[in-house]
Write a protein that holds these residues in place. Structure first.
Motif, PDB file in Angstrom:
ATOM      1  N   VAL A   1       0.941  -1.265  -0.007  1.00  0.00           N
ATOM      2  CA  VAL A   1       0.255   0.061  -0.119  1.00  0.00           C
ATOM      3  C   VAL A   1       0.925   1.255  -0.114  1.00  0.00           C
ATOM      4  O   VAL A   1       1.799   1.265   0.817  1.00  0.00           O
ATOM      5  N   PRO A   2       0.579   2.068  -0.995  1.00  0.00           N
ATOM      6  CA  PRO A   2       1.608   3.361  -1.017  1.00  0.00           C
ATOM      7  C   PRO A   2       0.631   4.389  -0.057  1.00  0.00           C
ATOM      8  O   PRO A   2      -0.046   4.163   0.558  1.00  0.00           O
ATOM      9  N   ASP A   3       1.135   5.668  -0.189  1.00  0.00           N
ATOM     10  CA  ASP A   3       0.722   6.799   0.567  1.00  0.00           C
ATOM     11  C   ASP A   3      -0.274   7.553  -0.527  1.00  0.00           C
ATOM     12  O   ASP A   3      -1.570   7.612  -0.241  1.00  0.00           O
ATOM     13  N   LEU A   4       0.141   7.699  -1.878  1.00  0.00           N
ATOM     14  CA  LEU A   4      -0.917   8.449  -2.718  1.00  0.00           C
ATOM     15  C   LEU A   4      -0.846   7.426  -4.029  1.00  0.00           C
ATOM     16  O   LEU A   4       0.235   6.793  -4.309  1.00  0.00           O
ATOM     17  N   ALA A   5      -1.954   7.346  -4.519  1.00  0.00           N
ATOM     18  CA  ALA A   5      -1.984   6.823  -5.863  1.00  0.00           C
ATOM     19  C   ALA A   5      -2.640   7.733  -7.089  1.00  0.00           C
ATOM     20  O   ALA A   5      -3.583   8.465  -6.654  1.00  0.00           O
ATOM     21  N   ALA A   6      -2.413   7.338  -8.103  1.00  0.00           N
ATOM     22  CA  ALA A   6      -3.128   8.289  -9.230  1.00  0.00           C
ATOM     23  C   ALA A   6      -3.908   7.079 -10.151  1.00  0.00           C
ATOM     24  O   ALA A   6      -3.306   6.005 -10.305  1.00  0.00           O
ATOM     25  N   PHE A   7      -5.115   7.387 -10.523  1.00  0.00           N
ATOM     26  CA  PHE A   7      -5.818   6.485 -11.397  1.00  0.00           C
ATOM     27  C   PHE A   7      -6.480   7.251 -12.583  1.00  0.00           C
ATOM     28  O   PHE A   7      -6.633   8.645 -12.398  1.00  0.00           O
ATOM     29  N   GLY A   8      -6.728   6.600 -13.581  1.00  0.00           N
ATOM     30  CA  GLY A   8      -7.301   7.119 -14.926  1.00  0.00           C
ATOM     31  C   GLY A   8      -7.866   6.200 -15.665  1.00  0.00           C
ATOM     32  O   GLY A   8      -8.303   4.920 -15.004  1.00  0.00           O
ATOM     33  N   LYS A   9      -7.733   6.193 -16.924  1.00  0.00           N
ATOM     34  CA  LYS A   9      -8.146   4.984 -17.807  1.00  0.00           C
ATOM     35  C   LYS A   9      -9.626   4.357 -17.339  1.00  0.00           C
ATOM     36  O   LYS A   9     -10.577   5.013 -17.805  1.00  0.00           O
ATOM     37  N   VAL A  10      -9.561   2.955 -16.944  1.00  0.00           N
ATOM     38  CA  VAL A  10     -10.652   2.388 -16.541  1.00  0.00           C
ATOM     39  C   VAL A  10     -11.649   3.075 -15.537  1.00  0.00           C
ATOM     40  O   VAL A  10     -12.625   3.054 -15.829  1.00  0.00           O
ATOM     41  N   LEU A  11     -11.041   3.994 -14.661  1.00  0.00           N
ATOM     42  CA  LEU A  11     -11.883   4.437 -13.700  1.00  0.00           C
ATOM     43  C   LEU A  11     -12.957   5.554 -14.359  1.00  0.00           C
ATOM     44  O   LEU A  11     -14.197   5.327 -13.701  1.00  0.00           O
ATOM     45  N   ALA A  12     -12.968   5.890 -15.591  1.00  0.00           N
ATOM     46  CA  ALA A  12     -13.810   6.931 -16.201  1.00  0.00           C
ATOM     47  C   ALA A  12     -14.603   6.191 -17.470  1.00  0.00           C
ATOM     48  O   ALA A  12     -15.021   6.718 -18.256  1.00  0.00           O
ATOM     49  N   GLY A  13     -14.086   4.798 -17.756  1.00  0.00           N
ATOM     50  CA  GLY A  13     -14.868   4.064 -18.621  1.00  0.00           C
ATOM     51  C   GLY A  13     -14.668   4.932 -20.112  1.00  0.00           C
ATOM     52  O   GLY A  13     -15.696   4.605 -20.815  1.00  0.00           O
ATOM     53  N   GLY A  14     -13.760   5.504 -20.294  1.00  0.00           N
ATOM     54  CA  GLY A  14     -13.445   5.930 -21.712  1.00  0.00           C
ATOM     55  C   GLY A  14     -13.887   7.484 -21.832  1.00  0.00           C
ATOM     56  O   GLY A  14     -13.919   7.974 -22.919  1.00  0.00           O
ATOM     57  N   PHE A  15     -13.943   8.072 -20.661  1.00  0.00           N
ATOM     58  CA  PHE A  15     -14.195   9.573 -20.584  1.00  0.00           C
ATOM     59  C   PHE A  15     -13.030  10.235 -20.039  1.00  0.00           C
ATOM     60  O   PHE A  15     -12.169   9.728 -19.111  1.00  0.00           O
ATOM     61  N   PRO A  16     -12.765  11.799 -20.138  1.00  0.00           N
ATOM     62  CA  PRO A  16     -11.622  12.202 -19.722  1.00  0.00           C
ATOM     63  C   PRO A  16     -11.815  12.653 -18.024  1.00  0.00           C
ATOM     64  O   PRO A  16     -12.034  13.683 -17.919  1.00  0.00           O
ATOM     65  N   LEU A  17     -11.279  11.670 -17.316  1.00  0.00           N
ATOM     66  CA  LEU A  17     -11.232  11.879 -15.926  1.00  0.00           C
ATOM     67  C   LEU A  17     -10.379  10.982 -15.149  1.00  0.00           C
ATOM     68  O   LEU A  17      -9.973   9.847 -15.684  1.00  0.00           O
ATOM     69  N   ALA A  18      -9.596  11.609 -14.382  1.00  0.00           N
ATOM     70  CA  ALA A  18      -8.742  10.744 -13.432  1.00  0.00           C
ATOM     71  C   ALA A  18      -8.576  11.374 -12.143  1.00  0.00           C
ATOM     72  O   ALA A  18      -9.334  12.262 -11.821  1.00  0.00           O
ATOM     73  N   ALA A  19      -7.678  10.544 -11.271  1.00  0.00           N
ATOM     74  CA  ALA A  19      -7.843  11.078  -9.771  1.00  0.00           C
ATOM     75  C   ALA A  19      -6.497  11.062  -9.279  1.00  0.00           C
ATOM     76  O   ALA A  19      -5.739  10.061  -9.320  1.00  0.00           O
ATOM     77  N   VAL A  20      -6.535  11.740  -7.762  1.00  0.00           N
ATOM     78  CA  VAL A  20      -5.287  11.479  -7.150  1.00  0.00           C
ATOM     79  C   VAL A  20      -6.171  10.996  -5.766  1.00  0.00           C
ATOM     80  O   VAL A  20      -7.049  11.483  -5.345  1.00  0.00           O
ATOM     81  N   ALA A  21      -5.600   9.884  -5.096  1.00  0.00           N
ATOM     82  CA  ALA A  21      -6.356   9.404  -3.810  1.00  0.00           C
ATOM     83  C   ALA A  21      -4.990   9.445  -2.864  1.00  0.00           C
ATOM     84  O   ALA A  21      -4.062   8.904  -3.218  1.00  0.00           O
ATOM     85  N   GLY A  22      -5.449   9.657  -1.500  1.00  0.00           N
ATOM     86  CA  GLY A  22      -4.515   9.415  -0.347  1.00  0.00           C
ATOM     87  C   GLY A  22      -4.994   9.780   0.844  1.00  0.00           C
ATOM     88  O   GLY A  22      -6.305  10.123   1.053  1.00  0.00           O
ATOM     89  N   PRO A  23      -4.274   9.540   1.943  1.00  0.00           N
ATOM     90  CA  PRO A  23      -4.632   9.911   3.144  1.00  0.00           C
ATOM     91  C   PRO A  23      -4.935  11.467   3.322  1.00  0.00           C
ATOM     92  O   PRO A  23      -4.379  12.335   2.884  1.00  0.00           O
ATOM     93  N   ALA A  24      -5.929  11.735   4.389  1.00  0.00           N
ATOM     94  CA  ALA A  24      -6.221  12.965   4.640  1.00  0.00           C
ATOM     95  C   ALA A  24      -4.992  13.973   4.968  1.00  0.00           C
ATOM     96  O   ALA A  24      -4.975  15.087   4.644  1.00  0.00           O
ATOM     97  N   GLU A  25      -4.053  13.372   5.824  1.00  0.00           N
ATOM     98  CA  GLU A  25      -2.880  14.110   6.300  1.00  0.00           C
ATOM     99  C   GLU A  25      -1.973  14.648   5.251  1.00  0.00           C
ATOM    100  O   GLU A  25      -1.341  15.844   5.395  1.00  0.00           O
TER     101      GLU A  25
END
Ligand SMILES: Cc1ncc(COP(=O)(O)O)c(C=O)c1O
Length: 426
Positions: free
Chosen positions: A254-278
């Protein structure tokens, strides 16, 4: 001139090199897509292709999946973008938090490049340091910090970085340190020596089509944790593809932060950063006006059309047996390709996990970027071009598998692979 030739002529005048910049089919093999459904694409001339490019990965369900189409059509009549909170984007963030071990909070962007860019920026604000460490051969998009030592023809001694593009400020070269993937001792030594300058270590946990050696990701996790350096997993390819919880679930690190895209938006332009509130709290506007604050905004962030496409995609992926089916299809294709290479006596490795892999024409085991430099580049170019000629589309260095590929598609593809490899071996 055919309709397709006329379109290609127009494209060649409009676009540098006649292409969109992300994919080239090869000289004389260019085509214009008319439509795509399931695992197939059709060009304007009516030719059908089996698609293993899948929009560079997002179309894990296949093209025009009915559940995604229905969700998008329903949303279109309600408005297409607001730049304001909306129910679909809140639900998508909740689903990321449910699925992804490192995710407590989320910020959306429009592309994967932006997601890794903001992951690094928020890590800098959190750590109060500037430098980042990435791995040679790792790809994190096209921003200035990411395009370092992705594909150097003559790699430098570690940890010196080589820019992969013109137009990157020289000053940034010293801000990025490079380590060898799957060489824990060297990576650890660089992290130990430079930890006090490091804002983050970013890695593709499964680098391109190279599988992490046992203990490698755990070792990088331990070294970064020892020094309090945030570890960023670039899960833009692996997210929701290797497992519902991404590479961090699949490899159990398990990392601290992770970046997602591609499959997350099923073919639309959207991506994300996820991580701890800290760490993510640095994006909170309550900090505005302080050096702690990280400015992250974008016109289309939180786009509800992309969100409903993502939600519909993820709902399909949660159906029991989905990943088993994906791995079964991918493994059949991967093993069939490897068997064909052996049958024709070719020096080749079929490298990678079943949902995304590729053939590399070398007799070296592919454990890192430098091993890929031993590959016969002419053969991979020929392989890719012959695929197009035979009606199979793949990425330049990846074969993406979808849930829409049937056994019949795999059989047909394996016949094509066999014919191409026979030709290459002659
Ligand atoms: C691992 C990885 N990171 C980042 C990116 C960049 O994502 P995007 O093309 O959405 O900017 C890609 C794109 O292929 C990728 O494969």
């Amino acid at each position: 001139m055919s309709d397709q030739q006329a379109l290609l002529a127009r494209a060649s005048r409009l676009f540098p090199g006649g292409v969109l910049g992300s994919h080239r089919s090869g000289t004389g093999l260019e085509f214009v897509v008319r439509e795509a459904r399931g695992a197939h694409l059709w060009d304007v001339a009516g030719r059908r292709y089996i698609d293993y490019l899948l929009g560079s990965g997002p179309m894990l369900l296949g093209h025009a999946h009915p559940a995604v189409v229905e969700a998008v059509e329903r949303q279109l009549g309600r408005g297409t973008t607001y730049m304001l909170l909306n129910e679909p984007i809140i639900e998508l963030a909740e689903e990321i938090v449910r699925a992804v071990p490192c995710a407590e909070q989320v910020r959306f962007t429009s592309s994967g490049s932006e997601a890794t860019f903001f992951a690094l920026r928020v890590a800098r604000a959190y750590r109060g340091r500037d430098k980042i460490l990435k791995f040679e051969g790792g790809f994190h998009g096209t921003h200035d910090y990411a395009l370092m030592s992705v594909s150097p023809r003559t790699p430098k001694a570690f940890p010196a970085a080589t820019p992969d593009s013109g137009g990157i400020p020289h000053a940034l070269q010293g801000e990025v340190l490079i380590a060898p993937y799957n060489d824990l001792a060297t990576a650890e030594a660089i992290i130990d020596a430079h930890h006090d300058e490091l804002a983050a270590v970013i890695i593709e946990p499964y680098q391109r089509v190279i599988v992490p050696a046992p203990g490698f990701l755990t070792g990088v996790r331990t070294a970064t944790r020892r020094h309090g350096v945030p570890l960023v997993f670039d899960e833009i390819v692996t997210g929701f593809r290797l497992a519902y919880g991404g590479a961090q679930e699949y490899y159990g690190v398990v990392p601290d932060l992770a970046a997602f895209g591609k499959v997350l938006a099923g073919g639309f332009p959207l991506a994300a950063v996820a991580g701890p509130a800290e760490i993510m709290r640095h994006l909170d506007a309550a900090l505005e006006g302080t050096p702690q604050y990280v400015w992250q905004a974008g016109t289309l962030n939180g786009n509800p059309v992309a969100a409903v496409a993502g939600l519909a995609t993820l709902a399909e992926l949660r159906r029991p047996g989905t990943y088993e089916r994906l791995f079964r299809t991918g493994a059949r294709l991967r093993e069939g390709l490897a068997a064909a290479a052996r049958r024709h006596g070719l020096a080749a490795q079929v490298s990678g996990e079943a949902p995304v892999f590729d053939i590399i024409f070398t007799d070296h085991e592919v454990v890192d970027y430098r091993a890929t430099l031993t590959a016969d580049r002419d053969r991979i170019r020929r392989f890719n071009e012959e695929c197009v000629r035979h009606g199979v589309i793949k990425a330049a260095n990846k074969i993406y598998v979808s849930l829409a590929h049937t056994d019949a598609d795999v059989d047909e593809t394996l016949e094509v692979f066999d014919r191409i490899l026979a030709g290459i071996a002659r």
